[in-house]
Design an enzyme around this catalytic site. Structure first.
Site, PDB file in Angstrom:
ATOM      1  N   CYS A 193       0.798  -1.240   0.000  1.00 62.59           N
ATOM      2  CA  CYS A 193       0.000   0.000   0.000  1.00 62.59           C
ATOM      3  C   CYS A 193       0.828   1.287   0.000  1.00 62.59           C
ATOM      4  O   CYS A 193       0.795   2.050  -0.953  1.00 62.59           O
ATOM      5  CB  CYS A 193      -0.947  -0.014   1.197  1.00 62.59           C
ATOM      6  SG  CYS A 193      -2.118  -1.386   1.099  1.00 62.59           S
TER       7      CYS A 193
HETATM    8  N1  LIG Z   1      -2.442  -6.148   1.117  1.00 61.21           N
HETATM    9  C1  LIG Z   1      -3.092  -5.193   1.752  1.00 61.21           C
HETATM   10  O1  LIG Z   1      -2.869  -5.001   2.946  1.00 61.21           O
HETATM   11  C2  LIG Z   1      -4.148  -4.344   1.047  1.00 61.21           C
HETATM   12  C3  LIG Z   1      -5.025  -3.595   1.838  1.00 61.21           C
HETATM   13  C4  LIG Z   1      -6.008  -2.839   1.232  1.00 61.21           C
HETATM   14  C5  LIG Z   1      -6.092  -2.807  -0.161  1.00 61.21           C
HETATM   15  N2  LIG Z   1      -5.215  -3.520  -0.936  1.00 61.21           N
HETATM   16  C6  LIG Z   1      -5.390  -3.454  -2.380  1.00 61.21           C
HETATM   17  O2  LIG Z   1      -6.053  -4.638  -2.842  1.00 61.21           O
HETATM   18  C7  LIG Z   1      -5.578  -5.010  -4.131  1.00 61.21           C
HETATM   19  C8  LIG Z   1      -5.036  -6.434  -4.079  1.00 61.21           C
HETATM   20  O3  LIG Z   1      -3.932  -6.460  -3.192  1.00 61.21           O
HETATM   21  P1  LIG Z   1      -3.397  -7.795  -2.527  1.00 61.21           P
HETATM   22  O4  LIG Z   1      -2.506  -7.363  -1.413  1.00 61.21           O
HETATM   23  O5  LIG Z   1      -4.512  -8.736  -2.230  1.00 61.21           O
HETATM   24  O6  LIG Z   1      -2.519  -8.395  -3.733  1.00 61.21           O
HETATM   25  P2  LIG Z   1      -1.922  -9.871  -3.844  1.00 61.21           P
HETATM   26  O7  LIG Z   1      -0.768  -9.772  -4.779  1.00 61.21           O
HETATM   27  O8  LIG Z   1      -1.741 -10.478  -2.499  1.00 61.21           O
HETATM   28  O9  LIG Z   1      -3.088 -10.700  -4.549  1.00 61.21           O
HETATM   29  C9  LIG Z   1      -3.564 -10.416  -5.800  1.00 61.21           C
HETATM   30  C10 LIG Z   1      -3.851 -11.733  -6.512  1.00 61.21           C
HETATM   31  O10 LIG Z   1      -4.431 -11.393  -7.778  1.00 61.21           O
HETATM   32  C11 LIG Z   1      -3.959 -12.332  -8.730  1.00 61.21           C
HETATM   33  N3  LIG Z   1      -4.174 -11.771 -10.058  1.00 61.21           N
HETATM   34  C12 LIG Z   1      -3.476 -10.827 -10.714  1.00 61.21           C
HETATM   35  N4  LIG Z   1      -4.038 -10.575 -11.907  1.00 61.21           N
HETATM   36  C13 LIG Z   1      -5.118 -11.374 -12.004  1.00 61.21           C
HETATM   37  C14 LIG Z   1      -6.109 -11.563 -12.997  1.00 61.21           C
HETATM   38  N5  LIG Z   1      -6.098 -10.868 -14.125  1.00 61.21           N
HETATM   39  N6  LIG Z   1      -7.050 -12.486 -12.758  1.00 61.21           N
HETATM   40  C15 LIG Z   1      -7.058 -13.189 -11.617  1.00 61.21           C
HETATM   41  N7  LIG Z   1      -6.163 -13.038 -10.629  1.00 61.21           N
HETATM   42  C16 LIG Z   1      -5.194 -12.147 -10.843  1.00 61.21           C
HETATM   43  C17 LIG Z   1      -2.530 -12.568  -8.340  1.00 61.21           C
HETATM   44  O11 LIG Z   1      -2.051 -13.796  -8.843  1.00 61.21           O
HETATM   45  C18 LIG Z   1      -2.610 -12.556  -6.815  1.00 61.21           C
HETATM   46  O12 LIG Z   1      -2.787 -13.853  -6.270  1.00 61.21           O
HETATM   47  C19 LIG Z   1      -4.537  -3.967  -4.503  1.00 61.21           C
HETATM   48  O13 LIG Z   1      -5.154  -2.957  -5.255  1.00 61.21           O
HETATM   49  C20 LIG Z   1      -4.104  -3.419  -3.150  1.00 61.21           C
HETATM   50  O14 LIG Z   1      -3.617  -2.104  -3.259  1.00 61.21           O
HETATM   51  C21 LIG Z   1      -4.249  -4.309  -0.339  1.00 61.21           C
END
Ligand SMILES: NC(=O)c1ccc[n+]([C@@H]2O[C@H](COP(=O)([O-])OP(=O)(O)OC[C@H]3O[C@@H](n4cnc5c(N)ncnc54)[C@H](O)[C@@H]3O)[C@@H](O)[C@H]2O)c1
Length: 423
Positions: A265
Site C-alpha cells: 500500500c
Molecule cells: N495487502 C493489503 O494489505 C491491502 C489492503 C487494502 C487494499 N489492498 C489493495 O487490494 C488489491 C489487491 O492487493 P493484494 O494485497 O490482495 O494483492 P496480492 O498480490 O496479495 O493478490 C492479488 C492476486 O491477484 C492475482 N491476479 C493478478 N491478476 C489477475 C487476474 N487478471 N485475474 C485473476 N487473478 C489475478 C494474483 O495472482 C494474486 O494472487 C490492490 O489494489 C491493493 O492495493 C491491499
C-alpha cells in the site's frame, strides 16, 4: 434489500485481500469461486495450505469442507455469478498507475455478466477508475449497461494484515455504486459480510477516501521519520518525544519512525493520487512527493547509522558481520513485499558487509540475495559485529538481543536497554 444466501460469488484475485473475503463469503453461506492466475497459489489453496497471515490452514479446511469454495483458474467456473468482486494488484509502472490486472479482470468477467448481477471493484485506485476504466470494458464485453442492466460499485479494502483487533468483519466498509440501485446492491452484499457498511455518495468519493487513508499514514510516518533524523542530530530521543506528544488526548495521533515503508500500500497508493493530480490539474500532490522522498531515504539513512555505529567502534562496514533482525515490512507479518529491509540489505552488501538475518516469518524464497537466514541463537548474535533490528516480530528472542545491547542498532524501539543504539 438483501442478498440471497447461497448466491454464486466470484472473487477475482486470491491474495491478501481476496482470500479473506472469499473465506468470509463462504462462512455466510455463499458458493464462492476464488479465481486466480497463479498456479502455485491455487495448488496450495486446493491442498488447504495458506500463504497469508490472516487466513489459517483451519480456515481453508473449513471453507473447502463445505464444498462451496472452489479455487480455480478456469474461466468456465465463472458462469452464472450473482456477485463478482475484483481484488487484483494495482502496482505502479514507471511511476504511473498500472491497471492491467483490473482491465484483464473486467475482460474476464464480461462474457459471464448477466442482467441483474453485481460487480464490485476493491483494488485500490485513483478516482474515476470504476466508471471510466472498469465499466466500459464490462459493457463492451457483455453488451449490457452499468446501472441500467447490471449493478456496479466500488468498495475499498481496509485489511490490516496481522492486526489482532481489526479484521474484515468488524472494520467498517465503505460501499458505493454508480447509481442508487447499484449502491443498494453493493451495500446488501457487504451487509452480510461485515458489521458496518458506510455508503459513499459515489464511486469516486469511495476511491479517493481509500487514497486519503493511505496517504494520511504515509505522510504521518514521513513526518516522524524526518523528526527521527532531526532528533539524532540534536542528540534527542525521538521515541520519548513521540510518547510525550501522544499523551495529548485530542488533536494528535501516534505514528512511529522506522527504517522506511513497505507492503503493497504505502509505497504505491499515494503515488496514484499524485499521478492523478498531475494528469488532471497539471501539478503534483506535494504532500505525497515529500512523503515519498523522506520515506524512500530511510533505508539509506539506516545504513549511514550502521556506518556511524561501526565507526565509533573503529570498524568499517566493509568486512563487518551484520545480523539483520526482521526482514518483512512490518511486525508479526510474513509479507516481504517492498520491505525496506531489502533496500538496507542491498546497500550494506554493496558496501562489503557480510549479512545474515533472523526472521521466523519470512518465506525462504523472499530472503534478499546474499543474506544467510539463521536461527536467533547466542552463537549467531555473538558472531555479529552489529545487530540491526528492522522488524520486531514477537517470536524473536528479545531478551537475548538485550544482553548484547551494545552491539545493537534498533530502528523499532523494541529494546529498552541504555546500551542500545536507537533510530
Ligand atoms: N495487502 C493489503 O494489505 C491491502 C489492503 C487494502 C487494499 N489492498 C489493495 O487490494 C488489491 C489487491 O492487493 P493484494 O494485497 O490482495 O494483492 P496480492 O498480490 O496479495 O493478490 C492479488 C492476486 O491477484 C492475482 N491476479 C493478478 N491478476 C489477475 C487476474 N487478471 N485475474 C485473476 N487473478 C489475478 C494474483 O495472482 C494474486 O494472487 C490492490 O489494489 C491493493 O492495493 C491491499
Amino acid at each position: 434489500m438483501t442478498v440471497a444466501q447461497g448466491s454464486r460469488v466470484v472473487v477475482v484475485g486470491q491474495g491478501y485481500v481476496g482470500l479473506p473475503l472469499a473465506m468470509r463469503a463462504v462462512q455466510v453461506g455463499h458458493t464462492v469461486v476464488g479465481f486466480d492466475l497463479a498456479k502455485d497459489r491455487l495448488d496450495r489453496l486446493r491442498r488447504g495450505v495458506t500463504f497469508i497471515d490472516d487466513v489459517t490452514d483451519d480456515d481453508l479446511a473449513d471453507a473447502l469442507g463445505t464444498g462451496r469454495y472452489t479455487p480455480t483458474d478456469d474461466p468456465a467456473d465463472l458462469a452464472g455469478f450473482d456477485t463478482a468482486v475484483v481484488c487484483v494488484p494495482t502496482p505502479l509502472r514507471d511511476g504511473a498507475p498500472d491497471l492491467r490486472h483490473v482491465e484483464d479482470s473486467a475482460r474476464l468477467l464480461a462474457p459471464h455478466l448477466r442482467r441483474g448481477a453485481c460487480v464490485v471493484l476493491e483494488s485500490t485506485t485513483y478516482p474515476g477508475t470504476t466508471e471510466e476504466v472498469f465499466a466500459p470494458i464490462l459493457e463492451a464485453g457483455s453488451g449490457l449497461r452499468a446501472g441500467a442492466d447490471f449493478h456496479l460499485g466500488y468498495s475499498p479494502e481496509r485489511i490490516d494484515p496481522s492486526n489482532p483487533t481489526w479484521g474484515l468483519q468488524n472494520t467498517p466498509k465503505i460501499v458505493s455504486g454508480v447509481d442508487g440501485p447499484s449502491t443498494a446492491a453493493v451495500t446488501a452484499f457487504y451487509g452480510d459480510l461485515v458489521d458496518t457498511t458506510v455508503p459513499a455518495p459515489g464511486t469516486r468519493e469511495a476511491e479517493l477516501a481509500k487514497l486519503l487513508e493511505n496517504t494520511f499514514r504515509h505522510v504521518n510516518i514521513a513526518l516522524v521519520n524526518e523528526l527521527a533524523v532531526y532528533c539524532h542530530e540534536l542528540g534527542l530521543d525521538v521515541w520519548s518525544v513521540v510518547d510525550m506528544a501522544a499523551t495529548k488526548p485530542f488533536g494528535f495521533m501516534r505514528f512511529t519512525p522506522g527504517p522506511g515503508v513497505g507492503g503493497h500500500c504505502l509505497p504505491i497508493d499515494p503515488s496514484y493520487l499524485s499521478w492523478q493530480a498531475r494528469r488532471a490539474l497539471g501539478r503534483a500532490f506535494r504532500f505525497v512527493e515529500i512523503a515519498n522522498d523522506v520515506n524512500d531515504n530511510m533505508p539509506g539513512y539506516v545504513v549511514s547509522r550502521v556506518a556511524e555505529h561501526l565507526n565509533r567502534r573503529r570498524r568499517a562496514v566493509n568486512g563487518s558481520r551484520v545480523l539483520l533482525v526482521g526482514l518483512t515490512y512490518k511486525r508479526n507479518s510474513g509479507d516481504a513485499r517492498q520491505s525496506p529491509a531489502t533496500a538496507v540489505a542491498r546497500r550494506l552488501s554493496d558496501l562489503g558487509a557480510e549479512l545474515s538475518a533472523v526472521d521466523p516469518l519470512i518465506a525462504p524464497d523472499e530472503v534478499p540475495h546474499g543474506v544467510a537466514l539463521v536461527a536467533c541463537t547466542p552463537e549467531a548474535v555473538e558472531a555479529a559485529d552489529l545487530v540491526v533490528v528492522l522488524a520486531d516480530h514477537d517470536e524473536i528472542d528479545w531478551e537475548l538481543l538485550e544482553r548484547h545491547g551494545e552491539r545493537v542498532l534498533d530502528t523499532r524501539n523494541r529494546l529498552t536497554g541504555s546500551a542500545v543504539d536507537r533510530l
